[in-house]
Design an enzyme around this catalytic site. Structure first.
Site, PDB file in Angstrom:
ATOM      1  N   HIS A 332     -26.295  -2.930 -58.729  1.00 12.63           N
ATOM      2  CA  HIS A 332     -27.683  -2.620 -58.381  1.00 12.63           C
ATOM      3  C   HIS A 332     -27.870  -1.316 -57.639  1.00 12.63           C
ATOM      4  O   HIS A 332     -28.996  -0.977 -57.273  1.00 12.63           O
ATOM      5  CB  HIS A 332     -28.275  -3.744 -57.530  1.00 12.63           C
ATOM      6  CG  HIS A 332     -28.667  -4.940 -58.325  1.00 12.63           C
ATOM      7  ND1 HIS A 332     -29.929  -5.102 -58.847  1.00 12.63           N
ATOM      8  CD2 HIS A 332     -27.966  -6.020 -58.719  1.00 12.63           C
ATOM      9  CE1 HIS A 332     -29.976  -6.244 -59.523  1.00 12.63           C
ATOM     10  NE2 HIS A 332     -28.804  -6.810 -59.457  1.00 12.63           N
ATOM     11  N   LYS A 520     -42.640  -0.401 -50.603  1.00 13.25           N
ATOM     12  CA  LYS A 520     -41.247  -0.695 -50.934  1.00 13.25           C
ATOM     13  C   LYS A 520     -40.476  -0.693 -49.626  1.00 13.25           C
ATOM     14  O   LYS A 520     -41.031  -0.308 -48.591  1.00 13.25           O
ATOM     15  CB  LYS A 520     -40.677   0.346 -51.890  1.00 13.25           C
ATOM     16  CG  LYS A 520     -41.007   1.796 -51.466  1.00 13.25           C
ATOM     17  CD  LYS A 520     -40.554   2.826 -52.478  1.00 13.25           C
ATOM     18  CE  LYS A 520     -41.398   2.880 -53.725  1.00 13.25           C
ATOM     19  NZ  LYS A 520     -40.699   2.411 -54.932  1.00 13.25           N
ATOM     20  N   ARG A 521     -39.219  -1.134 -49.637  1.00 12.01           N
ATOM     21  CA  ARG A 521     -38.450  -1.073 -48.403  1.00 12.01           C
ATOM     22  C   ARG A 521     -38.395   0.357 -47.879  1.00 12.01           C
ATOM     23  O   ARG A 521     -38.410   1.324 -48.641  1.00 12.01           O
ATOM     24  CB  ARG A 521     -37.030  -1.609 -48.639  1.00 12.01           C
ATOM     25  CG  ARG A 521     -36.972  -3.115 -48.705  1.00 12.01           C
ATOM     26  CD  ARG A 521     -37.497  -3.768 -47.447  1.00 12.01           C
ATOM     27  NE  ARG A 521     -36.567  -3.589 -46.359  1.00 12.01           N
ATOM     28  CZ  ARG A 521     -35.738  -4.507 -45.894  1.00 12.01           C
ATOM     29  NH1 ARG A 521     -35.751  -5.720 -46.414  1.00 12.01           N
ATOM     30  NH2 ARG A 521     -34.915  -4.242 -44.905  1.00 12.01           N
ATOM     31  N   LYS A 526     -35.837   6.613 -50.669  1.00  8.24           N
ATOM     32  CA  LYS A 526     -37.136   6.382 -51.291  1.00  8.24           C
ATOM     33  C   LYS A 526     -38.182   7.408 -50.836  1.00  8.24           C
ATOM     34  O   LYS A 526     -39.267   7.514 -51.377  1.00  8.24           O
ATOM     35  CB  LYS A 526     -37.619   4.961 -50.991  1.00  8.24           C
ATOM     36  CG  LYS A 526     -36.768   3.875 -51.678  1.00  8.24           C
ATOM     37  CD  LYS A 526     -37.219   2.487 -51.272  1.00  8.24           C
ATOM     38  CE  LYS A 526     -36.382   1.356 -51.830  1.00  8.24           C
ATOM     39  NZ  LYS A 526     -36.706   0.990 -53.229  1.00  8.24           N
ATOM     40  N   THR A 628     -38.718  -1.827 -59.590  1.00  4.07           N
ATOM     41  CA  THR A 628     -39.531  -2.765 -60.357  1.00  4.07           C
ATOM     42  C   THR A 628     -40.980  -2.696 -59.882  1.00  4.07           C
ATOM     43  O   THR A 628     -41.892  -3.059 -60.620  1.00  4.07           O
ATOM     44  CB  THR A 628     -39.020  -4.220 -60.210  1.00  4.07           C
ATOM     45  OG1 THR A 628     -38.859  -4.506 -58.821  1.00  4.07           O
ATOM     46  CG2 THR A 628     -37.710  -4.415 -60.944  1.00  4.07           C
ATOM     47  N   LYS A 632     -44.791  -3.022 -61.954  1.00  8.15           N
ATOM     48  CA  LYS A 632     -45.945  -3.854 -61.581  1.00  8.15           C
ATOM     49  C   LYS A 632     -47.227  -3.009 -61.548  1.00  8.15           C
ATOM     50  O   LYS A 632     -48.283  -3.429 -62.025  1.00  8.15           O
ATOM     51  CB  LYS A 632     -45.728  -4.489 -60.200  1.00  8.15           C
ATOM     52  CG  LYS A 632     -44.486  -5.362 -60.082  1.00  8.15           C
ATOM     53  CD  LYS A 632     -44.171  -5.681 -58.601  1.00  8.15           C
ATOM     54  CE  LYS A 632     -42.783  -6.234 -58.416  1.00  8.15           C
ATOM     55  NZ  LYS A 632     -42.336  -6.220 -56.999  1.00  8.15           N
TER      56      LYS A 632
END
Ligand SMILES: *Cc1c(COP(=O)(O)O)cnc(C)c1O
Length: 816
Positions: A332, A520-521, A526, A628, A632
């Site tokens: 992952h 998101k985290r 990110k 993901t 969405k």
């Protein structure tokens, strides 16, 4: 079920369980009653599904995390009784939307755990026999509040009002043996309801309990604490979810959790097998296959061999060969800090027999490598046991029948970089399985209005079983009425979101603003910090009068930071400082708003995503395995503002680059500039970038380190000392003493002990990010043209259904 019958049943249950009239019932009580009725309703189908499961070849999904969210709405929809229950509750004077107060089941951190949840839903809905195995943490992911701009964490006691969707199956308990401790693993089963198909899958979560939880003798001798000592120690194992996303901690308790649930699951699997086939194991690998969700359950491999050899009298070689047939591994992440390695001493002290198996596996590996003519000096790169540590990804790659990444680019990076040497010798193992999301939760349940529009246009709702059917709606992309209706639905979802945010955060947004959302985290890769700096840049330019025609924009963030991740927490504070500055400046009040929502979780996502216009997916190219969240948003009609990373690449392949806003360095560009990258040069030569970066040190903002960070500092140093070398802990300490924003500044321009300056290439992408934002901002003015892009994204999201992903696993890995 008839509404009348349902109403009576609800009343009956309330009276029996709570001894109350309907109008006195609490939301939790009503929820429990509805759940109980629903479970009773499906129990026959569940039982029959379980029998079918055992008779045929089937798959197990082992995952340390399942981020299920709230069950009730989704389950009622999948059972096809949502409208009836809503009507029955209406008649009883109870608004079904009150179920929004029910706690999420947050037994996961982020994408990985949510993927596991989507997979179970898809498998049940498309009749793939898949059972989930995990841990029933007493406390899920912490709850977050923002206080004075800082993240605060609170325990998530998610079962405090009960857990009506699960059944305790004490009779299936198994014993788990550690060197110093033996505990009972007690399973709780949760039904996974297939969408209108009578197929019910199972998620079996293990809870750790003492074998003997009360010592009567000690109690009689007035040793009260000692009498329950074993209970406390045993229950610790499944007490809490580790709150780290994409990082690994070499903690004893974490290892115990991993061994605990994998051993319990394998014992369960073997017991079921033996019930049907006795001690003849010849059908074991033809009937069973196991998917390891990341390295967290990889200790299952030596445990399987241990169980077969020591408890079932099998020869090592036979058990070893079986393990190579039965296990599959999903990687992952390519982030080095997330690749698990356990100290030999730790494994040896807790499960010595398992360690002996790992040694034998390593010997087998060396034999095999020698046969394959791998040079002696290269063995280092493969060995499962190296430098006093066990490398879990290597173990999984060696034994795994298949090894897969979770988006095309990610699977390619595994082959050319992360697992390169393994790809050279075992190319046939490597596969890609691009992630997906379930349209039952991420469309039918969270966006009923859009679901209704699509149902009307298509004539039925079969897209809830086959999402690629939406593609045929592309023909409406220039249809004035359809697009107008699509626009109105988005506005309606924005109004719902405005109310929700007002209720939870006390900030009132306005519908005509662009809703630009990054949820998101919180992770450096990110790049929430890049978003924050870019917002500041826009703010300053607005103040300068440089952006004349700016469409008002609300920038919305939601993110939890791992409690020990100091820099991530500093970024949360920085975003909140920016929000404070901007939201209180009357010069920009008609143009800008910034909101950081508290406690981002699955249920909040179900509100934020349908109301978003822009999906922020801005990770450094080559760092986000798939994502993901991006899928969405796409399905709910937002454009992607993102980099060429993870599944973004596949999203724009499906929906057209012209309908999205892709910017910034590609993975190739990052690789080519990496060694010569100099963020200071960018900083010195770009006055816009210099201005925003300088706010980290020029007193524009306060990081509050004097009051707040000292306390945090001790926590961080404590964590650092446990995990990294003393020397590094000291560096962390020095930086913190100077202040957290200063530390961010240094990280961008000077680098640290362990990372080069601007490790995630923020300054390198800032200009191109700004340009993409301005283009988007301008395009938004043409309401129809912008809505058309959103519509095209939505109807092209079919590929990203987890039904497709599960079908690929079932056919190409599990061979079901
Ligand atoms: C989907 C989801 C994620 C994953 O989001 P990414 O943007 O892919 O990182 C994380 N948390 C929650 C609550 C989610 O629903």
């Amino acid at each position: 079920m008839q509404i009348k019958v349902l109403v009576e049943k609800i009343k009956e249950n309330i009276l029996r369980d709570y001894d109350k009239e309907v109008d006195k019932v609490t939301v939790q009580e009503m929820h429990n009653v509805v759940a109980k009725i629903a479970i009773t309703e499906i129990s026959k189908a569940w039982h029959e599904s379980e029998i079918r499961f055992n008779e045929n070849r089937h798959a197990y999904f082992l995952s340390a995390e399942f981020l299920m969210g709230r069950a009730v709405q989704n389950n009622l929809i999948c059972m096809g009784i949502y409208d009836e229950v809503k009507e029955a509750l209406d008649q009883l004077g109870f608004d079904i939307n009150k179920f929004e107060e029910i706690e999420d089941m947050a037994l996961g951190n982020g994408g990985l755990g949510r993927l596991a949840a989507c997979f179970l839903d898809s498998a049940a809905s498309i009749n793939v026999p898949l059972k989930g195995y995990g841990i029933r943490y007493k406390y899920g992911l912490f709850k977050q509040t923002i206080e004075d701009g800082f993240q605060k964490e609170y325990a998530d006691n998610w079962t405090s009002f009960g857990d009506e969707w699960s059944l305790r199956r004490f009779e299936d308990s198994v014993k788990i043996k550690f060197n110093d401790l033996e505990v009972l693993a007690v399973p709780y089963d949760m039904p996974i309801i297939g969408y209108e198909n009578d197929n019910i899958g199972t998620l079996r979560l293990w809870q750790s309990e003492a074998i003997k939880d009360f010592d009567f003798e000690l109690f009689n001798n007035c040793k009260y604490d000692e009498a329950i000592k074993d209970k406390t120690i045993a229950e610790n194992i499944s007490a809490g979810l580790y709150p780290n996303d994409n990082t690994y901690e070499g903690k004893v308790l974490r290892f115990r959790q991993q061994y605990f649930f994998t051993s319990a699951s394998l014992q369960d699997l073997l017991r079921k097998y033996k019930e049907l086939h006795g001690n003849d194991f010849s059908k074991l690998v033809s009937l069973n296959t196991i998917q390891l969700n990341d390295t967290h359950p990889v200790i299952a491999i030596p445990e399987f061999i241990r169980l077969m050899t020591l408890e079932n009298n099998m020869k090592f070689d036979e058990a070893f060969n079986m393990s190579k047939e039965i296990f599959n591994y999903t990687n992952h992440t390519v982030m080095a800090e997330a690749l698990e390695k356990w100290d030999i001493s730790l494994i040896k002290s807790l499960v010595p027999e398992v360690y002996e198996v790992i040694e034998k596996i390593n010997e087998k590996l060396i034999e095999e490598l020698t046969e394959l003519k791998v040079r002696k000096e290269d063995l280092d790169k493969y060995e499962v046991i190296k430098d006093n540590q066990v490398h879990m990804a290597r173990l999984a790659t060696y034994i795994g029948k298949s090894v897969n990444g979770v988006a095309e680019i990610h699977s390619e990076i595994l082959k050319k970089d992360t697992l390169k040497e393994w790809y050279e010798i075992y190319p046939e193992k490597f596969q890609n399985k691009t992630n997906g999301i379930t349209q039952r939760r991420w469309l039918a349940s969270c966006n009923k209005e859009l679901t209704e529009l699509y149902t009307r246009l298509l004539g039925d709702n079969s897209f809830l079983k086959d999402l690629t059917k939406l593609k045929s709606l592309e023909k409406y992309q220039d249809d004035k009425e359809v697009i107008e209706e699509f626009i109105q639905i988005k506005k309606f979802k924005k109004r719902e979101l405005i109310d929700y945010i007002y209720k939870h955060e006390g900030i009132k947004l306005e519908e005509h603003f662009i809703f630009d959302v990054q949820i998101k985290r919180l992770h450096e890769y990110k790049r929430q910090l890049m978003n924050a700096l870019s917002i500041l840049d826009i703010y300053f330019r607005l103040k300068d009068g440089e952006l004349k025609d700016f469409t008002p924009t609300a920038f919305i963030f939601g993110a939890k930071a791992a409690p020990g991740y100091a820099r991530a927490k500093a970024i949360i504070k920085f975003i909140n400082e920016i929000a404070d500055l901007i939201n209180n400046d009357i010069d920009v009040k008609d143009k800008l708003k910034v909101v950081f929502v508290q406690n981002y979780n699955v249920s909040y996502a179900e509100k934020l995503i349908p109301g978003a216009n822009v999906s922020e997916q801005i990770s450094t190219a080559g760092t986000e395995a798939s994502g993901t969240g991006n899928m969405k948003f796409m399905l709910n009609g937002a454009v992607t503002l993102g980099t060429y990373d993870g599944a973004n690449i596949e999203i724009v392949r499906e929906a057209g680059e012209e309908n999205n806003y892709i910017f910034g360095a590609t993975e190739e560009e990052i690789l080519s500039i990496k060694d010569s990258y100099d963020p200071v040069e960018i900083y010195n030569n770009n006055k816009h970038i210099k201005r925003v970066v300088d706010t980290l040190i020029d007193g524009t903002f306060s990081d509050g380190y004097e009051e707040e960070v000292i306390e945090t500092k001790e926590e961080v140093v404590e964590v650092a000392e446990e995990n990294i070398e003393e020397k590094e802990a000291q560096v962390v300490e020095e930086k913190l003493v100077e202040g957290t924003f200063k530390e961010l500044y240094y990280a961008l321009l000077k680098g640290t002990h362990w990372h080069q300056a601007d490790h995630y290439f923020i300054l390198n992408d800032l200009d191109r990010y700004f340009e993409a934002r301005i283009k988007l901002n301008n395009d938004f003015k043409d309401e129809f043209a912008f809505a058309k892009k959103c519509f095209i994204n939505s109807v092209n999201a079919g590929f990203f259904s987890s039904d497709r992903t599960i079908k690929e696993y079932a056919e190409e890995i599990w061979k079901l």
